[in-house]
Design a protein around this motif. Structure first.
Motif, PDB file in Angstrom:
ATOM      1  N   GLN A   2      49.835  53.358  64.427  1.00  0.00           N
ATOM      2  CA  GLN A   2      49.903  54.631  65.927  1.00  0.00           C
ATOM      3  C   GLN A   2      51.864  54.461  65.948  1.00  0.00           C
ATOM      4  OE1 GLN A   2      49.048  51.487  68.887  1.00  0.00           O
ATOM      5  NE2 GLN A   2      50.944  50.201  68.895  1.00  0.00           N
ATOM      6  N   LEU A  14      52.564  45.347  69.895  1.00  0.00           N
ATOM      7  CA  LEU A  14      52.602  45.878  68.636  1.00  0.00           C
ATOM      8  C   LEU A  14      51.814  45.136  67.243  1.00  0.00           C
ATOM      9  CD1 LEU A  14      56.527  46.467  68.388  1.00  0.00           C
ATOM     10  CD2 LEU A  14      54.504  48.171  68.574  1.00  0.00           C
ATOM     11  N   ASP A  18      52.114  49.211  62.293  1.00  0.00           N
ATOM     12  CA  ASP A  18      52.585  50.461  62.943  1.00  0.00           C
ATOM     13  C   ASP A  18      54.039  50.983  62.692  1.00  0.00           C
ATOM     14  OD1 ASP A  18      50.331  49.145  64.685  1.00  0.00           O
ATOM     15  OD2 ASP A  18      51.550  48.843  65.779  1.00  0.00           O
TER      16      ASP A  18
END
Length: 171
Positions: A2, A14, A18
């Protein structure tokens, strides 16, 4: 994977892998590797290393054998971006971060400070003196030719014992 721009996501959101964007003023939420950054990007590592001067960062991979704290392409949890911006990839979170490992080692290697050792020694010394004075008072009261009740003798001895403990020692 992401992509997020802080502060939309908290550090708790997190995961390793990421990709995040950091800008001036952001507090680093995890240990991250810089993928790209603006020229002159600087990070304040005072929370981690105690150094008061911000350190420059760039995406160039550090030489093999370089300590992580000296690698210019890594930014650590708890530090702050003071200049520039960067796109970074999270590689350690939580207790696995560099700062988390330091905290864990402090917890596991919990040793007493010099002050704690001195206070403990003082407490033991005061306890010995108090017990000796209490026992001496008990013996003196028992050997006194004037007859006294057992309640009076115990109260007198206990008072002598507790009188030896300083007021501020208990806190």
């Amino acid at each position: 994977v992401q992509t997020c721009a802080l502060p939309i996501f908290d550090a708790e959101d997190l995961l390793p892998g990421d990709v995040i964007f950091l800008k001036m003023g952001d507090r680093i939420p995890a240990d991250v590797r810089i993928l790209t950054c603006t020229d002159g990007m600087e990070v304040d590592n005072a929370a981690l290393t105690g150094e008061s001067i911000p350190e420059p960062r760039d995406p160039a991979v550090a030489e093999k054998g370089t300590a992580p704290t000296h690698a210019r392409n890594i930014v650590f949890y708890g530090t702050t971006v003071v200049k520039g911006s960067a796109t970074c990839k999270v590689f350690f979170i939580g207790d696995k971060t560099f700062l988390g490992k330091i905290a864990s080692s402090i917890k596991s290697a919990r040793s007493k400070s010099t002050l704690e050792i001195q206070i403990e020694h003082f407490v033991h010394l005061i306890a010995i003196v108090a017990v000796v004075v209490g026992v001496a008072s008990l013996i003196a009261n028992l050997l006194d030719p004037e007859p006294r009740t057992i309640g009076y003798i115990i109260a007198n001895s206990a008072g002598a014992l507790f009188a030896q403990v300083p007021e501020g020692l208990i806190p």
